[in-house]
Design a protein around this motif. Sequence first.
Motif, PDB file in Angstrom:
ATOM      1  N   VAL A  23      21.624  -8.820   3.793  1.00 36.32           N
ATOM      2  CA  VAL A  23      20.962  -8.682   2.407  1.00 36.32           C
ATOM      3  C   VAL A  23      20.401  -7.483   2.116  1.00 36.32           C
ATOM      4  CG1 VAL A  23      19.865 -10.096   0.832  1.00 36.32           C
ATOM      5  CG2 VAL A  23      21.209 -11.351   2.447  1.00 36.32           C
ATOM      6  N   VAL A  24      20.461  -6.706   1.207  1.00 34.48           N
ATOM      7  CA  VAL A  24      19.881  -5.603   0.927  1.00 34.48           C
ATOM      8  C   VAL A  24      19.449  -5.626  -0.547  1.00 34.48           C
ATOM      9  CG1 VAL A  24      19.677  -3.115   0.455  1.00 34.48           C
ATOM     10  CG2 VAL A  24      21.157  -4.060   2.297  1.00 34.48           C
ATOM     11  N   GLU A  25      17.979  -5.632  -0.677  1.00 34.43           N
ATOM     12  CA  GLU A  25      17.366  -5.740  -1.718  1.00 34.43           C
ATOM     13  C   GLU A  25      16.436  -4.450  -2.135  1.00 34.43           C
ATOM     14  OE1 GLU A  25      17.954  -7.979  -3.867  1.00 34.43           O
ATOM     15  OE2 GLU A  25      17.843 -10.089  -2.999  1.00 34.43           O
ATOM     16  N   LEU A  26      16.832  -3.771  -3.156  1.00 31.23           N
ATOM     17  CA  LEU A  26      15.848  -2.663  -3.738  1.00 31.23           C
ATOM     18  C   LEU A  26      14.421  -3.177  -4.311  1.00 31.23           C
ATOM     19  CD1 LEU A  26      18.878   0.010  -4.698  1.00 31.23           C
ATOM     20  CD2 LEU A  26      17.835  -0.464  -2.509  1.00 31.23           C
ATOM     21  N   VAL A  27      13.517  -2.630  -4.088  1.00 29.83           N
ATOM     22  CA  VAL A  27      12.195  -3.146  -4.750  1.00 29.83           C
ATOM     23  C   VAL A  27      11.760  -1.859  -5.232  1.00 29.83           C
ATOM     24  CG1 VAL A  27      11.981  -5.211  -3.627  1.00 29.83           C
ATOM     25  CG2 VAL A  27      10.941  -3.159  -2.715  1.00 29.83           C
ATOM     26  N   PRO A  28      10.633  -2.111  -6.260  1.00 27.73           N
ATOM     27  CA  PRO A  28      10.105  -0.857  -6.707  1.00 27.73           C
ATOM     28  C   PRO A  28       9.100  -0.240  -5.642  1.00 27.73           C
ATOM     29  CG  PRO A  28       9.791  -2.746  -8.623  1.00 27.73           C
ATOM     30  CD  PRO A  28      10.491  -3.174  -7.120  1.00 27.73           C
ATOM     31  N   PRO A  29       8.673   0.923  -5.947  1.00 22.26           N
ATOM     32  CA  PRO A  29       7.757   1.583  -4.868  1.00 22.26           C
ATOM     33  C   PRO A  29       6.588   0.901  -4.855  1.00 22.26           C
ATOM     34  CG  PRO A  29       8.742   3.190  -5.987  1.00 22.26           C
ATOM     35  CD  PRO A  29       9.119   2.055  -6.753  1.00 22.26           C
ATOM     36  N   ARG A  30       5.775   0.967  -3.892  1.00 25.66           N
ATOM     37  CA  ARG A  30       4.189   0.067  -3.659  1.00 25.66           C
ATOM     38  C   ARG A  30       4.462  -1.287  -3.491  1.00 25.66           C
ATOM     39  NH1 ARG A  30       0.133   3.699  -3.920  1.00 25.66           N
ATOM     40  NH2 ARG A  30       0.553   6.092  -4.509  1.00 25.66           N
ATOM     41  N   THR A  31       5.721  -1.656  -3.498  1.00 22.60           N
ATOM     42  CA  THR A  31       5.763  -3.331  -3.514  1.00 22.60           C
ATOM     43  C   THR A  31       5.535  -4.014  -2.173  1.00 22.60           C
ATOM     44  OG1 THR A  31       7.408  -3.256  -5.545  1.00 22.60           O
ATOM     45  CG2 THR A  31       7.621  -4.920  -4.032  1.00 22.60           C
ATOM     46  N   LEU A  32       5.917  -3.375  -0.981  1.00 22.84           N
ATOM     47  CA  LEU A  32       5.837  -3.928   0.186  1.00 22.84           C
ATOM     48  C   LEU A  32       4.343  -4.149   0.499  1.00 22.84           C
ATOM     49  CD1 LEU A  32       8.891  -2.270   1.848  1.00 22.84           C
ATOM     50  CD2 LEU A  32       8.812  -4.581   0.857  1.00 22.84           C
ATOM     51  N   PRO A  33       3.917  -5.200   1.021  1.00 23.67           N
ATOM     52  CA  PRO A  33       2.509  -5.563   1.334  1.00 23.67           C
ATOM     53  C   PRO A  33       2.250  -4.849   2.613  1.00 23.67           C
ATOM     54  CG  PRO A  33       3.711  -7.470   1.781  1.00 23.67           C
ATOM     55  CD  PRO A  33       4.865  -6.466   1.142  1.00 23.67           C
ATOM     56  N   ARG A  34       0.908  -4.597   2.799  1.00 25.70           N
ATOM     57  CA  ARG A  34       0.293  -3.744   3.906  1.00 25.70           C
ATOM     58  C   ARG A  34      -0.897  -4.628   4.362  1.00 25.70           C
ATOM     59  NH1 ARG A  34       3.091   1.290   4.742  1.00 25.70           N
ATOM     60  NH2 ARG A  34       4.269   1.477   3.042  1.00 25.70           N
ATOM     61  N   THR A  35      -1.159  -4.476   5.685  1.00 26.79           N
ATOM     62  CA  THR A  35      -2.459  -4.969   6.362  1.00 26.79           C
ATOM     63  C   THR A  35      -3.615  -4.383   6.104  1.00 26.79           C
ATOM     64  OG1 THR A  35      -2.305  -3.868   8.314  1.00 26.79           O
ATOM     65  CG2 THR A  35      -0.767  -5.915   8.316  1.00 26.79           C
ATOM     66  N   SER A  36      -4.743  -4.807   6.271  1.00 28.44           N
ATOM     67  CA  SER A  36      -5.985  -4.010   6.063  1.00 28.44           C
ATOM     68  C   SER A  36      -5.988  -2.622   6.709  1.00 28.44           C
ATOM     69  CB  SER A  36      -7.319  -4.839   6.604  1.00 28.44           C
ATOM     70  OG  SER A  36      -7.357  -5.143   7.864  1.00 28.44           O
ATOM     71  N   SER A  37      -5.195  -2.357   7.691  1.00 26.98           N
ATOM     72  CA  SER A  37      -5.123  -1.146   8.304  1.00 26.98           C
ATOM     73  C   SER A  37      -3.921  -0.337   7.750  1.00 26.98           C
ATOM     74  CB  SER A  37      -5.170  -1.289   9.642  1.00 26.98           C
ATOM     75  OG  SER A  37      -3.769  -2.063  10.003  1.00 26.98           O
ATOM     76  N   GLY A  38      -3.446  -0.621   6.701  1.00 28.94           N
ATOM     77  CA  GLY A  38      -2.374   0.105   6.160  1.00 28.94           C
ATOM     78  C   GLY A  38      -0.778  -0.065   6.752  1.00 28.94           C
TER      79      GLY A  38
END
Length: 579
Positions: free
Chosen positions: A539-554
């Motif tokens: 399954v491939v889903e395109l999402v807007p930039p900066r959507t994927l979450p990060r941990t506190s360390s990036g």
Amino acid sequence: MNDAVLTPTPNDCNLPRRRSDFATFNDAIDYAARSEKGLNFHDPRGNLSRVYTYAEMRSDAHELAYKLIASGIGKNERVALVAETSPEFAAMFCACIYAGAWPVPLPLPTTFGGKESYIDQLAVQLQSSDPRILLYPSDIAEMAKAAADKQGCEGETWDEFASREGPECELPEAKPDDISYLQYSSGSTRFPTGVAVTHEALLHNLRGHAQSMDIGTNDRVVSWLPWYHDMGLVGCFLSLIANQVSVDLLRTEHFARRPLAWLDLISRNKGTTLSYSPTFGYDICARRISSQSHVADRFDLSRWRTAGNGADMIRPDVMQNFVNAFAEAGFKANAFTPSYGLAEATLAVTVMPPGEGIRVELVEEERLSGRPRDLSKPARYRAIVNCGKAIPGMDVEIRDEKGNAKGDHQIGKVWCHGKSVMHSYFRNEEATNDCLVDGWLDTGDMGYLADGYLFIVGRAKDMIIINGKNLWPQDIEWAVEQLPGFNHGDIAAFSIDTDNGEEAPAVLVHCRVSEHDERIKLRDQIADKVRGVTGMNCVVELVPPRTLPRTSSGKLSRAKAKRLYLAGEIQPIELEMAA
């Protein structure tokens, strides 16, 4: 302050070097304060803006410790500190140590997520650590105070707290088995948990790390790493105090805007010999310089003998790109010093011996996933980076699921044992018992040993298992990154349940293409790429930039990306056919 009138702290002085051989960190601060060395803070352009000797830091820390005690904050109580790279944080962290309180470094806001997300993150970490007070810089006062109010603890800026009364008093005596601080692990695969680190564990790790890195006379460090992450806090702040090393500091947010300011600082400060970064730091610098010429005219990296690399999976292709980009400036490939560590072991578990550089082994993907080789197809290999040997006083074992030790080149769980291993997860006995067994720490990572060297292949909890086939998400993500236009961290891979009840790999990808037909083409390219790696449809889903979450360390948080996607909080870009 005018840069012209400031003199940075020296690399050497008459005080004999001691490699963290102290009973408590209080003793380490006291000894470092006898030197002329210290912290040198730089502005966004890399110009020296504040010189802060260890002696001045100790004096300020004592004054603040008196204020903590006068405020009723003392032994074993928590003080949450938003960890900006500043003299205020440095002094307050040490003040907590002197007062017997436990400093709890917490992250600054990042560019990922919004104001409410940051307030929620702080509030949950405050709930976990249960501090008496949260202290923070004035420029984020509104958000930080909202988080403190949400949790029901006090909240003040550095300046507000510094204005409190604090008559001189007797400071409590620290003991080696006292907790020195709480470190929140990055939370790549689960919600961040407070790691309780004793004075003994901290100094044991700093001593072993210093010996492995061969920290000696005249060494100097440059760092942009955040002080709320173990690599920045322990490796580029606490270690430098305990080993009496001067450091030039650039704030993380300033590095993010001008990455090459890091290398400018190394070049300008001719005595710089050590600097550390995760893979992405080297990656972004190599990318930024690729369009420029005259590298040798701008940079001088010839004295950089230890280019530390850790905190995420080390990618040899990125490291080679960095060498290619900066060899003209005198950078030597054997300066790379891969390492492996985690907050639960204070910081370092293994470090590559100085001068050995990056060494890789090509391993068949079938061996990495534990499945039999399909002889009808050509073998596929992945380059696995050598992360070095255990630091002095640390034991490392590879074990199977039953806890039995495995031999060389046999992949299994990475376990470690030594005085550096954490005391516990704060107020979380269940999580502590899950990973600590008879003094041995289950790191949650997979790897193998070869002649005493550790090779890390991935995180056990990130593994995708479909129809008995084990897939590392890193393999899928790296494959997609080879397509044009993608950066490290643009892809998150995990498994999901499909409509027919079966599991399938899913890939969320940052999309910077606006044309509908180009998006369709991109999705199909990604699907083909993943099919080539996994042998199955995904399954491939395109999402807007900066959507994927990060941990506190990036770092990318796959677990959170999956959770948000399944909850509908990450909305993919619609790809229905145009009318």
